[in-house]
Design an enzyme around this catalytic site. Structure first.
Site, PDB file in Angstrom:
ATOM      1  N   ASP A   1       1.038  -1.167   0.003  1.00 54.00           N
ATOM      2  CA  ASP A   1       0.094  -0.088  -0.107  1.00 54.00           C
ATOM      3  C   ASP A   1       1.025   1.334   0.033  1.00 54.00           C
ATOM      4  OD1 ASP A   1      -3.240   0.624   1.205  1.00 54.00           O
ATOM      5  OD2 ASP A   1      -1.767   2.287   1.008  1.00 54.00           O
TER       6      ASP A   1
ATOM      7  N   ASP B   1     -50.380 -30.173  22.730  1.00 55.44           N
ATOM      8  CA  ASP B   1     -51.690 -29.823  22.872  1.00 55.44           C
ATOM      9  C   ASP B   1     -52.020 -28.261  22.189  1.00 55.44           C
ATOM     10  OD1 ASP B   1     -51.152 -27.994  24.911  1.00 55.44           O
ATOM     11  OD2 ASP B   1     -50.883 -29.446  26.313  1.00 55.44           O
TER      12      ASP B   1
ATOM     13  N   LYS C   1     -57.736 -30.950  23.636  1.00 53.70           N
ATOM     14  CA  LYS C   1     -59.113 -31.033  23.441  1.00 53.70           C
ATOM     15  C   LYS C   1     -59.187 -31.014  21.909  1.00 53.70           C
ATOM     16  CE  LYS C   1     -61.364 -28.877  27.453  1.00 53.70           C
ATOM     17  NZ  LYS C   1     -61.105 -27.767  28.101  1.00 53.70           N
TER      18      LYS C   1
ATOM     19  N   ASP D   1     -44.462 -23.482  31.789  1.00 51.21           N
ATOM     20  CA  ASP D   1     -43.901 -24.644  32.705  1.00 51.21           C
ATOM     21  C   ASP D   1     -44.724 -25.664  32.807  1.00 51.21           C
ATOM     22  OD1 ASP D   1     -41.274 -24.579  34.445  1.00 51.21           O
ATOM     23  OD2 ASP D   1     -43.006 -25.168  35.617  1.00 51.21           O
TER      24      ASP D   1
ATOM     25  N   MET E   1     -56.422 -19.730  34.150  1.00 47.88           N
ATOM     26  CA  MET E   1     -57.668 -20.311  33.888  1.00 47.88           C
ATOM     27  C   MET E   1     -58.767 -19.712  34.574  1.00 47.88           C
ATOM     28  SD  MET E   1     -56.247 -24.356  34.307  1.00 47.88           S
ATOM     29  CE  MET E   1     -55.178 -24.053  35.718  1.00 47.88           C
TER      30      MET E   1
HETATM   31  N1  SAH Z   1     -48.029 -24.615  32.412  1.00 48.72           N
HETATM   32  C1  SAH Z   1     -48.780 -23.155  32.081  1.00 48.72           C
HETATM   33  C2  SAH Z   1     -50.151 -23.233  32.534  1.00 48.72           C
HETATM   34  C3  SAH Z   1     -51.221 -24.100  31.843  1.00 48.72           C
HETATM   35  S1  SAH Z   1     -52.842 -23.815  32.490  1.00 48.72           S
HETATM   36  C4  SAH Z   1     -47.920 -22.338  32.069  1.00 48.72           C
HETATM   37  O1  SAH Z   1     -46.748 -22.413  33.178  1.00 48.72           O
HETATM   38  O2  SAH Z   1     -48.186 -21.022  31.779  1.00 48.72           O
HETATM   39  C5  SAH Z   1     -53.394 -22.878  31.337  1.00 48.72           C
HETATM   40  C6  SAH Z   1     -53.715 -21.578  31.400  1.00 48.72           C
HETATM   41  O3  SAH Z   1     -52.415 -20.727  31.237  1.00 48.72           O
HETATM   42  C7  SAH Z   1     -54.695 -20.758  30.656  1.00 48.72           C
HETATM   43  O4  SAH Z   1     -55.985 -20.787  30.932  1.00 48.72           O
HETATM   44  C8  SAH Z   1     -54.106 -19.429  30.936  1.00 48.72           C
HETATM   45  O5  SAH Z   1     -54.913 -18.686  31.981  1.00 48.72           O
HETATM   46  C9  SAH Z   1     -52.595 -19.381  30.975  1.00 48.72           C
HETATM   47  N2  SAH Z   1     -51.931 -19.177  29.757  1.00 48.72           N
HETATM   48  C10 SAH Z   1     -51.160 -20.095  29.180  1.00 48.72           C
HETATM   49  N3  SAH Z   1     -50.670 -19.566  28.001  1.00 48.72           N
HETATM   50  C11 SAH Z   1     -51.157 -18.229  27.973  1.00 48.72           C
HETATM   51  C12 SAH Z   1     -50.816 -17.144  26.986  1.00 48.72           C
HETATM   52  N4  SAH Z   1     -49.899 -17.156  25.803  1.00 48.72           N
HETATM   53  N5  SAH Z   1     -51.256 -16.004  27.488  1.00 48.72           N
HETATM   54  C13 SAH Z   1     -52.326 -15.800  28.442  1.00 48.72           C
HETATM   55  N6  SAH Z   1     -52.127 -16.818  29.237  1.00 48.72           N
HETATM   56  C14 SAH Z   1     -51.878 -18.077  29.086  1.00 48.72           C
END
Ligand code: SAH
Length: 465
Positions: free
Chosen positions: A41, A250, A272, A305, A384
């Site tokens: 260079d 699910d 379901k 979870d 829920m």
């Molecule tokens: N194991 C899951 C909960 C299962 S019970 C966890 O740790 O999150 C299912 C409930 O989780 C639903 O009825 C709702 O209240 C909540 N839930 C799961 N995904 C959700 C989302 N993306 N937004 C809001 N609520 C949620």
């Protein structure tokens, strides 16, 4: 052009013409490849990029301060042309290519016969990526992402494999060796690598070598898949999902997450159905057990979870009773996902010192302890609870919680369809009657909800797209 040939370049002389930014970027790769580099260079060394000055100072590169000419190029078989003078690059490239030299011309890919692919480089493990020159920027981003995905333990795997190769060679005929490694690395034993226990891997591999076979054993992975956004899966969740032979899921599991499993994996829906109820829990537990007994690696994906309102422990029960191996991968629970994406800190020194995860769905006859829920300084998160919203709000007010307490209802949290309804204990039922947010929804009660306006980054992101 071939991307499949690797060339031994140790100690080969290479002329690099031009010592600007492009040269500085390419230099480390050339040095790593072992070239003996002469850099030309016309500018003085102190005007060149710092990285180049350093390489010249430590003697890795020989610097000649003048413009290169055809006579210089004529004695080299390898050239990198990175001068600012495009005419010079072109002239040298044409002359050198005619001679049959190897040329990389930074200003013209057509006048080159070798290039610098993006390289993912982690220890002894290396692979290169190419987008046929279409987007170097995108390629770099992809390369960075892939580099992170390669586990650190791979280096130890490589070392152990090369160490054990002679023994494997002794025990297995050629056509069985590849299969041995494939089975070994896909087996439970590879988990030890991720736990940084190569000693355990060696032990197991040596036993298998002595027995001249690998036992195939089923295993259950109970995987928390988070609330929806696929990016919220852990690295471990992705890895186990990608090695599973069967995946059970699910309705809380999105297609996007499911697509992260192996394309040839069997997928079984156990949620379901429109016209029917869920697969009964006992049948599902039995199915998990049978699949494991068939020697399959079974991934059961759970929303959020597995141990938060997920019946995770129940699904493990039979597999545990039969002494079969299993793993549980924690996931981001809906409360954490919704809180972060909706801008609601679940605790805050000025607002709440504890958090309660509460189910709004109880067995008939069972009742919540309302008095404990209205204690001062807590944030309540109801899972829920959408159907029971009127009972929840009236229960809390009756137990003494101020009717003006802020409430957030967040539906489909962390997905592109996330919606948020903000109100108070006394108004949220009516607001929801008007808005009809769909499930899954989570309800957050407490004064932290008032901070949501400040921290709603996800709403802003969605609005700005
Ligand atoms: N194991 C899951 C909960 C299962 S019970 C966890 O740790 O999150 C299912 C409930 O989780 C639903 O009825 C709702 O209240 C909540 N839930 C799961 N995904 C959700 C989302 N993306 N937004 C809001 N609520 C949620």
């Amino acid at each position: 052009m071939s991307a499949l040939i690797q060339v031994q370049t140790q100690n080969l002389p290479l002329l690099m013409v031009g010592a600007g930014r492009v040269a500085a970027r390419r230099l480390p790769y050339l040095l790593q490849a072992g070239f003996q580099i002469c850099l030309m260079d016309p500018r003085p060394l102190h005007d060149l990029p710092l990285e180049i000055q350093e390489r010249v100072a430590d003697g890795s590169v020989n610097f000649v301060q003048r413009a290169a000419n055809l006579a210089d190029a004529a004695v080299y078989s390898w050239l990198v042309l990175a001068s600012n003078d495009q005419r010079l690059n072109q002239e040298l490239a044409e002359a050198s290519l005619v001679r049959g030299a190897m040329v990389n011309n930074a200003s013209n890919a057509e006048l080159s016969n070798f290039s610098f692919p993006a390289v993912v480089d982690k220890g002894s493990f290396r692979f290169s990526l190419s987008a046929k020159g279409l987007s170097p920027g995108l390629l770099k981003a992809l390369k960075n992402r892939l580099t992170v995905l390669i586990p650190h333990s791979l280096e130890a795997v490589l070392r152990l494999v090369s160490e054990l190769r002679p023994e494997v060679k002794k025990h297995f005929p050629e056509h069985k060796r590849a299969l041995f490694w494939q089975l070994a690395m896909g087996s439970r034993v590879s988990e030890y690598f991720y736990l940084h226990r190569p000693d355990k891997v060696r032990e197991a591999l040596q036993t298998w070598l002595a027995d001249e076979q690998i036992p195939s054993e089923g295993e259950l992975y109970l995987i928390g898949a988070g609330p929806g956004d696929p990016e919220l899966l852990t690295l471990r969740a992705v890895r186990l999902l990608q090695q599973a032979d069967v995946v059970l899921y699910d309705r809380l599991i999105s297609d996007e997450i499911l697509r992260m499993s192996r394309p040839d994996a069997e997928r079984i829906y156990v949620g379901k159905r429109k016209d029917r109820h869920e697969v009964p829990q006992e049948d599902l537990n039995q199915l998990l057990l049978q699949l494991c007994l068939q020697g399959k690696r079974v991934a059961r994906l759970k929303g959020g979870d597995p141990y938060v309102f997920g019946r995770g422990a129940e699904e493990l029960q039979l597999v545990v009773q039969h002494g079969l191996p299993f793993q549980v991968v924690p996931g981001i629970t809906a409360a954490n996902g919704a809180a972060a994406y909706a801008g609601i800190p679940l605790t805050h020194r000025d607002h709440a010192w504890s958090v309660r995860f509460v189910t709004g769905h109880r067995k008939p006859g069972a009742s919540l302890n309302w008095a404990s829920l209205v204690e001062e300084g807590q944030t309540l998160v109801f899972y829920m609870g959408l159907q029971q919203l009127p009972e929840i709000t009236s229960g809390l007010i009756a137990a003494g919680l101020c009717p003006q307490t802020p409430v957030a209802l967040i539906s489909e949290a962390t997905t592109g369809r996330q919606q948020k309804l903000l109100g108070e204990l006394s108004t949220i039922v009516e607001l929801q009657q008007q808005s009809q947010l769909p499930s899954p929804s989570i309800i957050i009660v407490g004064s932290v909800v008032s901070l949501s306006h400040q921290f709603a980054w996800f709403d802003q992101l969605l609005a700005s797209l």
